[in-house]
Motif scaffolding. Sequence first.
Motif, PDB file in Angstrom:
ATOM      1  N   GLY A  51       0.801  -1.217   0.000  1.00  0.00           N
ATOM      2  CA  GLY A  51       0.000   0.000   0.000  1.00  0.00           C
ATOM      3  C   GLY A  51       0.837   1.271   0.000  1.00  0.00           C
ATOM      4  O   GLY A  51       2.063   1.242   0.134  1.00  0.00           O
ATOM      5  N   THR A  52       0.150   2.362  -0.132  1.00  0.00           N
ATOM      6  CA  THR A  52       0.794   3.669  -0.233  1.00  0.00           C
ATOM      7  C   THR A  52       1.611   3.991   1.012  1.00  0.00           C
ATOM      8  O   THR A  52       1.134   3.854   2.134  1.00  0.00           O
ATOM      9  N   HIS A  53       2.842   4.409   0.777  1.00  0.00           N
ATOM     10  CA  HIS A  53       3.771   4.799   1.827  1.00  0.00           C
ATOM     11  C   HIS A  53       4.812   5.734   1.208  1.00  0.00           C
ATOM     12  O   HIS A  53       4.803   5.942  -0.006  1.00  0.00           O
ATOM     13  N   ALA A  54       5.683   6.275   1.997  1.00  0.00           N
ATOM     14  CA  ALA A  54       6.774   7.116   1.493  1.00  0.00           C
ATOM     15  C   ALA A  54       8.077   6.632   2.105  1.00  0.00           C
ATOM     16  O   ALA A  54       8.085   5.978   3.145  1.00  0.00           O
ATOM     17  N   SER A  55       9.169   6.955   1.446  1.00  0.00           N
ATOM     18  CA  SER A  55      10.491   6.532   1.896  1.00  0.00           C
ATOM     19  C   SER A  55      11.355   7.756   2.137  1.00  0.00           C
ATOM     20  O   SER A  55      11.196   8.780   1.460  1.00  0.00           O
ATOM     21  N   GLY A  56      12.308   7.629   3.027  1.00  0.00           N
ATOM     22  CA  GLY A  56      13.245   8.711   3.294  1.00  0.00           C
ATOM     23  C   GLY A  56      14.354   8.801   2.266  1.00  0.00           C
ATOM     24  O   GLY A  56      15.162   9.722   2.291  1.00  0.00           O
ATOM     25  N   GLY A  57      14.406   7.834   1.342  1.00  0.00           N
ATOM     26  CA  GLY A  57      15.428   7.840   0.294  1.00  0.00           C
ATOM     27  C   GLY A  57      14.795   7.622  -1.065  1.00  0.00           C
ATOM     28  O   GLY A  57      13.623   7.268  -1.168  1.00  0.00           O
ATOM     29  N   ASP A  58      15.566   7.857  -2.110  1.00  0.00           N
ATOM     30  CA  ASP A  58      15.108   7.555  -3.461  1.00  0.00           C
ATOM     31  C   ASP A  58      15.059   6.042  -3.634  1.00  0.00           C
ATOM     32  O   ASP A  58      16.019   5.339  -3.295  1.00  0.00           O
ATOM     33  N   ALA A  59      13.933   5.549  -4.159  1.00  0.00           N
ATOM     34  CA  ALA A  59      13.733   4.108  -4.327  1.00  0.00           C
ATOM     35  C   ALA A  59      13.704   3.768  -5.812  1.00  0.00           C
ATOM     36  O   ALA A  59      12.906   4.332  -6.567  1.00  0.00           O
ATOM     37  N   MET A  60      14.566   2.855  -6.228  1.00  0.00           N
ATOM     38  CA  MET A  60      14.621   2.429  -7.629  1.00  0.00           C
ATOM     39  C   MET A  60      14.120   0.993  -7.741  1.00  0.00           C
ATOM     40  O   MET A  60      14.667   0.087  -7.107  1.00  0.00           O
ATOM     41  N   VAL A  86      12.324   5.107 -10.903  1.00  0.00           N
ATOM     42  CA  VAL A  86      12.794   5.710  -9.661  1.00  0.00           C
ATOM     43  C   VAL A  86      11.638   6.455  -9.019  1.00  0.00           C
ATOM     44  O   VAL A  86      10.955   7.255  -9.667  1.00  0.00           O
ATOM     45  N   MET A  87      11.421   6.184  -7.748  1.00  0.00           N
ATOM     46  CA  MET A  87      10.385   6.839  -6.957  1.00  0.00           C
ATOM     47  C   MET A  87      11.108   7.781  -5.986  1.00  0.00           C
ATOM     48  O   MET A  87      11.800   7.318  -5.071  1.00  0.00           O
ATOM     49  N   PRO A  88      10.970   9.101  -6.173  1.00  0.00           N
ATOM     50  CA  PRO A  88      11.733  10.058  -5.366  1.00  0.00           C
ATOM     51  C   PRO A  88      11.388   9.995  -3.876  1.00  0.00           C
ATOM     52  O   PRO A  88      10.251   9.718  -3.490  1.00  0.00           O
ATOM     53  N   ALA A  89      12.383  10.299  -3.075  1.00  0.00           N
ATOM     54  CA  ALA A  89      12.217  10.337  -1.620  1.00  0.00           C
ATOM     55  C   ALA A  89      11.066  11.254  -1.244  1.00  0.00           C
ATOM     56  O   ALA A  89      10.863  12.306  -1.846  1.00  0.00           O
ATOM     57  N   GLY A  90      10.302  10.821  -0.251  1.00  0.00           N
ATOM     58  CA  GLY A  90       9.230  11.636   0.284  1.00  0.00           C
ATOM     59  C   GLY A  90       7.921  11.598  -0.483  1.00  0.00           C
ATOM     60  O   GLY A  90       6.900  12.045   0.030  1.00  0.00           O
ATOM     61  N   LYS A  91       7.922  11.078  -1.715  1.00  0.00           N
ATOM     62  CA  LYS A  91       6.683  11.016  -2.493  1.00  0.00           C
ATOM     63  C   LYS A  91       5.939   9.721  -2.168  1.00  0.00           C
ATOM     64  O   LYS A  91       6.538   8.642  -2.147  1.00  0.00           O
ATOM     65  N   PRO A  92       4.628   9.805  -1.930  1.00  0.00           N
ATOM     66  CA  PRO A  92       3.872   8.591  -1.646  1.00  0.00           C
ATOM     67  C   PRO A  92       3.861   7.676  -2.874  1.00  0.00           C
ATOM     68  O   PRO A  92       3.737   8.156  -4.008  1.00  0.00           O
ATOM     69  N   HIS A  93       4.018   6.376  -2.610  1.00  0.00           N
ATOM     70  CA  HIS A  93       4.028   5.410  -3.716  1.00  0.00           C
ATOM     71  C   HIS A  93       3.483   4.060  -3.250  1.00  0.00           C
ATOM     72  O   HIS A  93       3.431   3.788  -2.054  1.00  0.00           O
ATOM     73  N   SER A  94       3.070   3.253  -4.226  1.00  0.00           N
ATOM     74  CA  SER A  94       2.573   1.904  -3.942  1.00  0.00           C
ATOM     75  C   SER A  94       2.947   0.989  -5.097  1.00  0.00           C
ATOM     76  O   SER A  94       3.306   1.450  -6.186  1.00  0.00           O
TER      77      SER A  94
END
Length: 112
Positions: A51-60, A86-94
Amino acid sequence: MAYFKKIDPEKILSLSDEVSAEPGQIVSKTLVQNQAVSITLFAFSQGEEIGTHASGGDAMVCVLEGAARLTVDGKQYCCKAGQTLVMPAGKPHSVRAEENFKMLLTVVFPAP
């Protein structure tokens, strides 16, 4: 000192063969985890999702097998084997597996 765990050094391998998921499961295998980087293999059975969450780092996300729908800050992407997002740090993603799906997730964190 070895930084990678749970995989053999100096051995050619297929990352896809290192994880598998049965129906209704998401399986993960963490290869590296420290303050700077996290590298994890995932296997999703069709229909499973994180589910939707955010990360403190860039996620590839590097898709190894199958296809998934990745949503980043409300925008949807369909990624299939051989593609990377790449999912940028701090942006919500799932992540949702549109079919059986395997990925290598690398998260790079800011310097402490």
